[in-house]
Design a protein around this motif. Sequence first.
Motif, PDB file in Angstrom:
ATOM      1  N   SER A 153     -55.110  37.308-132.169  1.00 46.94           N
ATOM      2  CA  SER A 153     -54.876  37.475-133.607  1.00 46.94           C
ATOM      3  C   SER A 153     -55.959  36.744-134.402  1.00 46.94           C
ATOM      4  N   GLY A 154     -56.096  37.138-135.653  1.00 39.20           N
ATOM      5  CA  GLY A 154     -56.887  36.366-136.616  1.00 39.20           C
ATOM      6  C   GLY A 154     -58.302  36.030-136.174  1.00 39.20           C
ATOM      7  N   VAL A 160     -56.569  34.784-124.343  1.00 37.25           N
ATOM      8  CA  VAL A 160     -55.347  34.118-123.878  1.00 37.25           C
ATOM      9  C   VAL A 160     -54.422  33.927-125.068  1.00 37.25           C
ATOM     10  N   ARG A 218     -49.732  34.032-125.979  1.00 35.09           N
ATOM     11  CA  ARG A 218     -48.422  34.068-125.313  1.00 35.09           C
ATOM     12  C   ARG A 218     -47.769  35.440-125.352  1.00 35.09           C
ATOM     13  N   ASP A 271     -49.504  29.999-121.990  1.00 37.81           N
ATOM     14  CA  ASP A 271     -49.352  28.994-123.045  1.00 37.81           C
ATOM     15  C   ASP A 271     -50.554  28.055-122.984  1.00 37.81           C
ATOM     16  N   THR A 298     -51.098  25.329-124.224  1.00 38.93           N
ATOM     17  CA  THR A 298     -50.832  23.891-124.184  1.00 38.93           C
ATOM     18  C   THR A 298     -50.448  23.445-122.768  1.00 38.93           C
ATOM     19  N   THR A 329     -58.405  28.721-130.667  1.00 41.63           N
ATOM     20  CA  THR A 329     -57.935  29.069-132.014  1.00 41.63           C
ATOM     21  C   THR A 329     -56.414  29.105-132.070  1.00 41.63           C
ATOM     22  N   ALA A 330     -55.753  28.702-130.990  1.00 39.02           N
ATOM     23  CA  ALA A 330     -54.289  28.605-131.007  1.00 39.02           C
ATOM     24  C   ALA A 330     -53.895  27.464-131.938  1.00 39.02           C
ATOM     25  N   GLY A 335     -50.473  26.428-134.876  1.00 39.28           N
ATOM     26  CA  GLY A 335     -49.807  26.778-136.127  1.00 39.28           C
ATOM     27  C   GLY A 335     -49.909  25.645-137.131  1.00 39.28           C
ATOM     28  N   SER A 340     -60.200  23.229-136.708  1.00 37.04           N
ATOM     29  CA  SER A 340     -59.672  22.274-137.683  1.00 37.04           C
ATOM     30  C   SER A 340     -59.531  23.009-139.014  1.00 37.04           C
ATOM     31  N   PRO A 367     -53.168  36.723-140.159  1.00 38.68           N
ATOM     32  CA  PRO A 367     -51.696  36.708-140.168  1.00 38.68           C
ATOM     33  C   PRO A 367     -51.126  35.308-140.431  1.00 38.68           C
ATOM     34  N   LEU A 368     -51.820  34.273-139.922  1.00 31.77           N
ATOM     35  CA  LEU A 368     -51.329  32.903-140.125  1.00 31.77           C
ATOM     36  C   LEU A 368     -51.330  32.525-141.599  1.00 31.77           C
TER      37      LEU A 368
HETATM   38  N1  LIG Z   1     -56.415  31.214-141.229  1.00 36.89           N
HETATM   39  C1  LIG Z   1     -56.697  30.130-141.943  1.00 36.89           C
HETATM   40  O1  LIG Z   1     -56.740  30.154-143.192  1.00 36.89           O
HETATM   41  C2  LIG Z   1     -56.964  28.816-141.243  1.00 36.89           C
HETATM   42  C3  LIG Z   1     -57.379  27.724-142.009  1.00 36.89           C
HETATM   43  C4  LIG Z   1     -57.626  26.509-141.395  1.00 36.89           C
HETATM   44  C5  LIG Z   1     -57.470  26.405-140.002  1.00 36.89           C
HETATM   45  N2  LIG Z   1     -57.054  27.477-139.292  1.00 36.89           N
HETATM   46  C6  LIG Z   1     -56.880  27.315-137.838  1.00 36.89           C
HETATM   47  O2  LIG Z   1     -57.668  28.262-137.155  1.00 36.89           O
HETATM   48  C7  LIG Z   1     -56.989  28.669-135.960  1.00 36.89           C
HETATM   49  C8  LIG Z   1     -56.862  30.181-135.947  1.00 36.89           C
HETATM   50  O3  LIG Z   1     -56.066  30.567-137.047  1.00 36.89           O
HETATM   51  P1  LIG Z   1     -55.648  32.083-137.322  1.00 36.89           P
HETATM   52  O4  LIG Z   1     -55.420  32.166-138.776  1.00 36.89           O
HETATM   53  O5  LIG Z   1     -56.587  32.998-136.645  1.00 36.89           O
HETATM   54  O6  LIG Z   1     -54.206  32.132-136.590  1.00 36.89           O
HETATM   55  P2  LIG Z   1     -53.338  33.359-136.070  1.00 36.89           P
HETATM   56  O7  LIG Z   1     -53.763  34.644-136.676  1.00 36.89           O
HETATM   57  O8  LIG Z   1     -51.907  32.928-136.202  1.00 36.89           O
HETATM   58  O9  LIG Z   1     -53.698  33.427-134.495  1.00 36.89           O
HETATM   59  C9  LIG Z   1     -53.298  32.386-133.661  1.00 36.89           C
HETATM   60  C10 LIG Z   1     -53.465  32.849-132.227  1.00 36.89           C
HETATM   61  O10 LIG Z   1     -53.114  31.782-131.350  1.00 36.89           O
HETATM   62  C11 LIG Z   1     -52.168  32.223-130.385  1.00 36.89           C
HETATM   63  N3  LIG Z   1     -51.382  31.063-130.001  1.00 36.89           N
HETATM   64  C12 LIG Z   1     -50.615  30.262-130.789  1.00 36.89           C
HETATM   65  N4  LIG Z   1     -50.065  29.296-130.052  1.00 36.89           N
HETATM   66  C13 LIG Z   1     -50.493  29.482-128.772  1.00 36.89           C
HETATM   67  C14 LIG Z   1     -50.259  28.810-127.552  1.00 36.89           C
HETATM   68  N5  LIG Z   1     -49.475  27.735-127.464  1.00 36.89           N
HETATM   69  N6  LIG Z   1     -50.881  29.265-126.446  1.00 36.89           N
HETATM   70  C15 LIG Z   1     -51.686  30.358-126.486  1.00 36.89           C
HETATM   71  N7  LIG Z   1     -51.935  31.035-127.623  1.00 36.89           N
HETATM   72  C16 LIG Z   1     -51.338  30.596-128.744  1.00 36.89           C
HETATM   73  C17 LIG Z   1     -51.406  33.328-131.099  1.00 36.89           C
HETATM   74  O11 LIG Z   1     -50.766  34.239-130.217  1.00 36.89           O
HETATM   75  P3  LIG Z   1     -49.275  33.958-129.618  1.00 36.89           P
HETATM   76  O12 LIG Z   1     -48.451  33.460-130.757  1.00 36.89           O
HETATM   77  O13 LIG Z   1     -48.846  35.277-129.065  1.00 36.89           O
HETATM   78  O14 LIG Z   1     -49.444  32.936-128.546  1.00 36.89           O
HETATM   79  C18 LIG Z   1     -52.561  34.009-131.821  1.00 36.89           C
HETATM   80  O15 LIG Z   1     -53.284  34.822-130.910  1.00 36.89           O
HETATM   81  C19 LIG Z   1     -55.650  27.942-135.959  1.00 36.89           C
HETATM   82  O16 LIG Z   1     -55.757  26.793-135.186  1.00 36.89           O
HETATM   83  C20 LIG Z   1     -55.455  27.586-137.414  1.00 36.89           C
HETATM   84  O17 LIG Z   1     -54.616  26.476-137.601  1.00 36.89           O
HETATM   85  C21 LIG Z   1     -56.824  28.682-139.869  1.00 36.89           C
END
Ligand SMILES: NC(=O)c1ccc[n+]([C@@H]2O[C@H](COP(=O)([O-])OP(=O)(O)OC[C@H]3O[C@@H](n4cnc5c(N)ncnc54)[C@H](OP(=O)(O)O)[C@@H]3O)[C@@H](O)[C@H]2O)c1
Length: 259
Positions: free
Chosen positions: A31-32, A51, A53, A78, A80, A101-102, A104, A150, A200-201
């Motif tokens: 995702s994302g 990778v 979940r 997972d 973690t 990039t995992a 939340g 971060s 999506p996040l």
């Molecule tokens: N988007 C933003 O505005 C933003 C801003 C600052 C920082 N960030 C950081 O950038 C990173 C990427 O963000 P994003 O917006 O691309 O998030 P996202 O769209 O929610 O994607 C997160 C991905 O991580 C996977 N994931 C979550 N927990 C996991 C686990 N324990 N093991 C394996 N996979 C896991 C999810 O799939 P599953 O749930 O199926 O495992 C998904 O593929 C995150 O760390 C986020 O905190 C994002």
Amino acid sequence: MSATTPAPMPMSLPLPAALNGRTVVIVGGSSGIGLAAGALLGSAGARVVLVARDQARLSAAVDQVRAGGGTAHGFAADGTDEADLDRVLDQVGSVDHALVTAGGFATGALLDTPREQVGAAVDGRIWGAYAVARAAARRLPAGGSLTFSSGMYLTRPIPGASASIAAIGAVEGLTKALAVELAPLRLRVNAIRYGVVDTPLSRGGLGLADDAQVAAAGQGSLIGRFGTAQEAASAALFLMANNFVTGTVLTVDGGQSLV
Ligand SMILES: NC(=O)c1ccc[n+]([C@@H]2O[C@H](COP(=O)([O-])OP(=O)(O)OC[C@H]3O[C@@H](n4cnc5c(N)ncnc54)[C@H](OP(=O)(O)O)[C@@H]3O)[C@@H](O)[C@H]2O)c1
């Protein structure tokens, strides 16, 4: 060269083209930003290992990278869980770079939010990065890299997210500590401090239901919009490809941290 002095960091073309033929594991790749990185890496000729979940989302992500002409494989695990990661990496074989990039973002005001409510997000962020680092450091070749995630809220905090913000601070600390610790192996460790990126996040966290709401919410930011997942992900390719970059936290936030 004595047996105790490692050879210097290898030199290679510091452009994403150098990632052609390399294997990159993306923990959080369904995702994302992680998925966008997978697509970019696929088009650069890398072998992409996603990778995450949820199996259904993972399969769709693998299909998406392949549809763009990339080579991709998906592993449900997972990120973690170090044993899970070891299992995946053993199946993958050689790995050159790992991107995490995992993770939340748990929210809740300090006085209303006991530790248990934020524990999973905080533990997942810190120990997720640590677990990937342990699993990858045993396998990556000289010139390989780890890239963590971060966020801009570390330097421009919002109220009601103290635990998550502390956790990204820990990841930045881990980045610099591991850059020093793993340097003798000629491994590099970096992080990207993202601003708000349309994924999506962020849509979920900010309660944005559609493109129009995303555009409206981003209008007030310095460049008049949020970042795209592709713009964010391209920073990861830069960090992977440039062997002179380690211990760096790269800010990619459209100037959001300035205003
Ligand atoms: N988007 C933003 O505005 C933003 C801003 C600052 C920082 N960030 C950081 O950038 C990173 C990427 O963000 P994003 O917006 O691309 O998030 P996202 O769209 O929610 O994607 C997160 C991905 O991580 C996977 N994931 C979550 N927990 C996991 C686990 N324990 N093991 C394996 N996979 C896991 C999810 O799939 P599953 O749930 O199926 O495992 C998904 O593929 C995150 O760390 C986020 O905190 C994002």
